[in-house]
Design an enzyme around this catalytic site. Sequence first.
Site, PDB file in Angstrom:
ATOM      1  N   ASN A 192       0.893  -1.081  -0.220  1.00  0.00           N
ATOM      2  CA  ASN A 192      -0.105   0.035   0.135  1.00  0.00           C
ATOM      3  C   ASN A 192       0.840   1.414   0.130  1.00  0.00           C
ATOM      4  OD1 ASN A 192      -1.702   2.045   0.316  1.00  0.00           O
ATOM      5  ND2 ASN A 192      -2.532   1.481   2.508  1.00  0.00           N
ATOM      6  N   LYS A 233       0.037   4.240  -0.138  1.00  0.00           N
ATOM      7  CA  LYS A 233      -0.505   5.546   0.534  1.00  0.00           C
ATOM      8  C   LYS A 233      -0.382   6.516  -0.446  1.00  0.00           C
ATOM      9  CE  LYS A 233      -0.076   3.005   4.830  1.00  0.00           C
ATOM     10  NZ  LYS A 233      -0.161   3.238   6.290  1.00  0.00           N
ATOM     11  N   HIS A 236      -9.620   0.993   5.040  1.00  0.00           N
ATOM     12  CA  HIS A 236      -8.266   1.207   5.677  1.00  0.00           C
ATOM     13  C   HIS A 236      -8.492   2.067   6.876  1.00  0.00           C
ATOM     14  CE1 HIS A 236      -4.064   2.360   6.716  1.00  0.00           C
ATOM     15  NE2 HIS A 236      -3.666   1.037   5.883  1.00  0.00           N
ATOM     16  N   GLU A 279      -6.737   4.324   8.039  1.00  0.00           N
ATOM     17  CA  GLU A 279      -6.665   5.851   7.694  1.00  0.00           C
ATOM     18  C   GLU A 279      -7.998   6.448   6.986  1.00  0.00           C
ATOM     19  OE1 GLU A 279      -3.029   5.308   5.685  1.00  0.00           O
ATOM     20  OE2 GLU A 279      -2.143   4.516   7.518  1.00  0.00           O
ATOM     21  N   GLU A 293      -5.024  -5.092  10.664  1.00  0.00           N
ATOM     22  CA  GLU A 293      -4.315  -4.163  10.630  1.00  0.00           C
ATOM     23  C   GLU A 293      -4.628  -3.442  12.225  1.00  0.00           C
ATOM     24  OE1 GLU A 293      -2.206  -2.938   6.800  1.00  0.00           O
ATOM     25  OE2 GLU A 293      -3.935  -1.592   7.314  1.00  0.00           O
ATOM     26  N   GLY A 318       2.775   2.004  10.828  1.00  0.00           N
ATOM     27  CA  GLY A 318       3.641   3.256  10.714  1.00  0.00           C
ATOM     28  C   GLY A 318       4.377   3.481  12.042  1.00  0.00           C
ATOM     29  N   SER A 362       3.652  -2.334  10.280  1.00  0.00           N
ATOM     30  CA  SER A 362       5.002  -2.373  10.572  1.00  0.00           C
ATOM     31  C   SER A 362       5.622  -3.721  10.149  1.00  0.00           C
ATOM     32  CB  SER A 362       5.598  -1.891  11.975  1.00  0.00           C
ATOM     33  OG  SER A 362       5.037  -0.543  12.286  1.00  0.00           O
TER      34      SER A 362
HETATM   35  P1  13P Z   1       3.127   0.306   7.685  1.00  0.00           P
HETATM   36  O1  13P Z   1       3.677  -0.874   7.031  1.00  0.00           O
HETATM   37  O2  13P Z   1       4.020   1.525   7.364  1.00  0.00           O
HETATM   38  O3  13P Z   1       3.069   0.127   9.196  1.00  0.00           O
HETATM   39  O4  13P Z   1       1.709   0.619   7.189  1.00  0.00           O
HETATM   40  C1  13P Z   1       0.768  -0.448   7.258  1.00  0.00           C
HETATM   41  C2  13P Z   1      -0.482  -0.262   6.529  1.00  0.00           C
HETATM   42  O5  13P Z   1      -1.322   0.765   6.873  1.00  0.00           O
HETATM   43  C3  13P Z   1      -0.585  -0.942   5.249  1.00  0.00           C
HETATM   44  O6  13P Z   1      -2.069  -0.696   4.811  1.00  0.00           O
END
Ligand code: 13P
Length: 259
Positions: free
Chosen positions: A13, A15, A99, A101, A171, A177, A217
């Site tokens: 992803n 982002k 997601h 976010e 997740e 992150g 992560s």
């Molecule tokens: P990270 O791997 O940067 O922690 O992000 C995970 C994520 O949100 C994947 O959709």
Amino acid sequence: MASNKRTPMIAGNWKMHLTSKEAADLAAAMKKGLDPDLKHEVLLAPTFTALHAVNAVLAGSKIFLSSQDVAWEEKGAFTGAVAPSQIKDAGCTHAIIGHSERRKIFLETDEVINKKMKAAIKANIVPVLCIGETLEERESQKTYRVLETQLVGAFAGISAAEAAKVVIAYEPVWAIGTGKTATPDQAQDAHTFVRKQMERIYGKGYADAVRILYGGSVKAENIDELMAQPDIDGALVGGESLKADKFLRVIHFQAALSR
Ligand code: 13P
């Protein structure tokens, strides 16, 4: 070690990173570095504006293309939204939906996520449904309740046949992150719970077949131990998927040999 028949999936992803050119270059590096005999699925999810460019690069490869979101309507006055047919037009076979976010920053509810799931399924796009608890929810012992609510909400009114292709990504929000990966045991425990919920909703056959990815992560350094868990069927990777060499290592996780 997993003895199941579920095909692993590793998804990147990207982002809100990368220009079209940068995304195309990264996709080209992934295509070049991929083991031609790889049996599991690889998915790239660039930002909307880079979908066309990445799709062109991926031609002739086995890598699937995904959007990071999708609208629930097919067309009309929905400024800023992108329809299922439009992401298909850009080459997508998959769409990330729900997601954390999107849930947290863009205030998407389970009801909205359910509408997006239905729209994607109707358009023959594979939803990659994201669920996960916040740190506060975990610390107040609400993890299972949150996961159950998110699953029941996302799959409301969707038949087992319609849900057949859906991929679920667990997740935990506190691991995204932050560099704080869930331990393999924590992830396995949540995945077992998710699979049990899917059994409750759609039956054992469905639950045994549905793929549940872990996200939060994921790194080249921890993918092997995560993939060694019986109910972890793949990974949804953020930051680490932006570095070609690291992400290629994640994709070619060692446990693959024993699956
Ligand atoms: P990270 O791997 O940067 O922690 O992000 C995970 C994520 O949100 C994947 O959709």
